[in-house]
Enzyme design. Structure first.
Site, PDB file in Angstrom:
ATOM      1  N   THR A  77      -3.221  -4.384   8.247  1.00  0.00           N
ATOM      2  CA  THR A  77      -4.515  -5.055   8.091  1.00  0.00           C
ATOM      3  C   THR A  77      -5.615  -4.051   8.418  1.00  0.00           C
ATOM      4  OG1 THR A  77      -3.516  -7.196   8.606  1.00  0.00           O
ATOM      5  CG2 THR A  77      -5.909  -7.043   8.796  1.00  0.00           C
ATOM      6  N   THR A 100       0.872  -1.189   0.000  1.00  0.00           N
ATOM      7  CA  THR A 100       0.000   0.000   0.000  1.00  0.00           C
ATOM      8  C   THR A 100       0.899   1.225   0.000  1.00  0.00           C
ATOM      9  OG1 THR A 100      -1.855  -1.015   1.139  1.00  0.00           O
ATOM     10  CG2 THR A 100      -1.541   1.329   1.542  1.00  0.00           C
TER      11      THR A 100
HETATM   12  N1  ASP Z   1      -4.403  -1.186   4.742  1.00  0.00           N
HETATM   13  C1  ASP Z   1      -4.649  -1.886   3.513  1.00  0.00           C
HETATM   14  C2  ASP Z   1      -6.019  -2.504   3.576  1.00  0.00           C
HETATM   15  O1  ASP Z   1      -6.346  -3.140   4.548  1.00  0.00           O
HETATM   16  C3  ASP Z   1      -3.639  -2.950   3.198  1.00  0.00           C
HETATM   17  C4  ASP Z   1      -2.192  -2.606   3.516  1.00  0.00           C
HETATM   18  O2  ASP Z   1      -1.893  -1.492   3.905  1.00  0.00           O
HETATM   19  O3  ASP Z   1      -1.308  -3.469   3.372  1.00  0.00           O
HETATM   20  O4  ASP Z   1      -6.751  -2.379   2.626  1.00  0.00           O
END
Ligand code: ASP
Length: 364
Positions: free
Chosen positions: A283, A230
């Site tokens: 997450t 991300t």
């Molecule tokens: N935060 C993002 C999500 O849960 C994923 C990530 O940052 O790795 O969509």
């Protein structure tokens, strides 16, 4: 009265964070931000911090070529944002420029190279926020917009809304002249291979009675290979205005229609000149439940906590106590910045007003 209630809630939050139970082995407090800094005194305070995702990133698993590619990608993004800031441009434009570079770089889980959902499609979320006005725009469930952060910005500036989803958001994007691509544009061979591996593993697990990712319960943390990359940026411009933005493909094998924290204002993305600018990765469900980005800014604004301490208490205490894995980047109006994470690594970089670049991947 509202203000008082809010203060009490925050005091309780800070206390809870301070009294949080011992962290689980999964998220190591030793990963407490090896980086944070401030540019006070006579030095110009403006600058930018970016991230390219948090997770289990170890030196043993990293090849020199791969590390060099990540470093180069992060530096390109920092330089794109810096070019805007240096000529006196807005933090909002700098954040968008940096994120565009990472959305177009297939190494990162945003735009091209996004992870795939349970149906095998890229499904993208993004948000951007202007700390000087609290204007914000976000999009979720995007399948055709080449740069979702551009669509989020259009929602912010060209519509009366804050958040738009799916086909309606992309219809609006087309009307605004935002570039659309075939959904296949986002899918790269490594992401397809990772998805195939997970599908095979999930069917083995299902055969043995265990649940796969899409059916896991609320305490599930998404394994790292399924959500690396991300991207996000926070910036302070020469006029003293903060901005934040985040763009992601979310988590691999997520259910069609799942929305993560990145586009939720206050969870994965937040900016307010009265406190700070924050972009998160991890997450997402934990970041939504804990309204992570806004909680950090609230501790700064109402609790008068220094930025690094506020960020650390949410990321390394509150989230760790719940097994919520990930990290954030943050900046305040004084030019203080921090990048705590509770995983073994986070792709991250900072550029100061003099153009000095500082990139780190591992926790040390
Ligand atoms: N935060 C993002 C999500 O849960 C994923 C990530 O940052 O790795 O969509």
């Amino acid at each position: 009265m509202l203000h008082r209630t809010h203060l009490t809630a925050l005091a309780a939050l800070a206390l809870a964070a301070a009294c949080a139970p011992a962290p689980s082995p999964r998220a190591t407090p030793a990963a407490i931000a090896a980086g944070s800094g401030s540019l006070g005194g006579q030095q110009a305070r403006w600058g930018m911090v970016i991230h390219g995702g948090a997770g289990t990133i170890s030196r043993e698993q990293m090849t020199p070529a791969r590390e060099a590619a990540y470093r180069a990608g992060l530096e390109r993004a920092l330089r794109a944002g810096y070019a805007v800031l240096q000529r006196g441009g807005r933090s909002l434009d700098a954040v968008q420029a940096a994120i565009n570079v990472m959305e177009d770089d297939s190494l990162f889980n945003a735009g091209k190279g996004a992870v795939l959902n349970a149906e095998g499609n890229a499904e993208l979320d993004a948000a951007i926020m202007d700390g000087s006005t609290l204007a914000a725009g976000s999009v979720a469930g995007i399948h055709r917009t080449r740069n979702p952060i551009d669509l989020a910005r259009a929602v912010m500036e060209k519509s009366p809304h804050v958040m738009m989803v799916g086909d309606g958001a992309e219809l609006f994007g087309r009307q605004q002249g935002i570039q659309m691509v075939d959904p296949g544009y986002f899918i790269t061979a490594p992401r397809r291979a990772s998805w195939e591996r997970q599908r095979a593993a999930d069917s083995v697990r299902a055969a043995s009675g265990a649940r796969g990712m899409a059916d896991a319960g609320p305490a599930y943390s998404v394994p790292d290979e399924r959500k690396f990359g991300t991207v996000g940026a926070v910036a302070l411009d020469q006029a003293g205005n903060l901005a934040a933005g985040t763009s992601t493909g979310g988590t691999q094998m997520k259910r069609y229609g799942r929305v993560g924290d990145a586009p939720i204002i206050g969870a994965g993305t937040y900016a307010n000149n009265r406190s700070c600018a924050v972009s998160a990765t991890g997450t997402g469900e934990y970041f939504i439940r804990n309204t992570v980005a806004h909680s950090i800014c609230a501790l700064v604004e109402y609790g008068h906590m220094p930025l690094a301490q506020a960020a650390d208490s949410i990321v390394n205490r509150q989230l760790v106590a719940q097994n919520g894995d990930g990290g954030i980047i943050a900046m305040d109006r004084q030019g203080n910045w921090t990048w705590p994470f509770n995983t073994s690594g986070m792709y991250r970089g900072h550029i100061d007003a003099a153009g000095n670049v500082h990139i780190q991947i591992f926790k040390d």
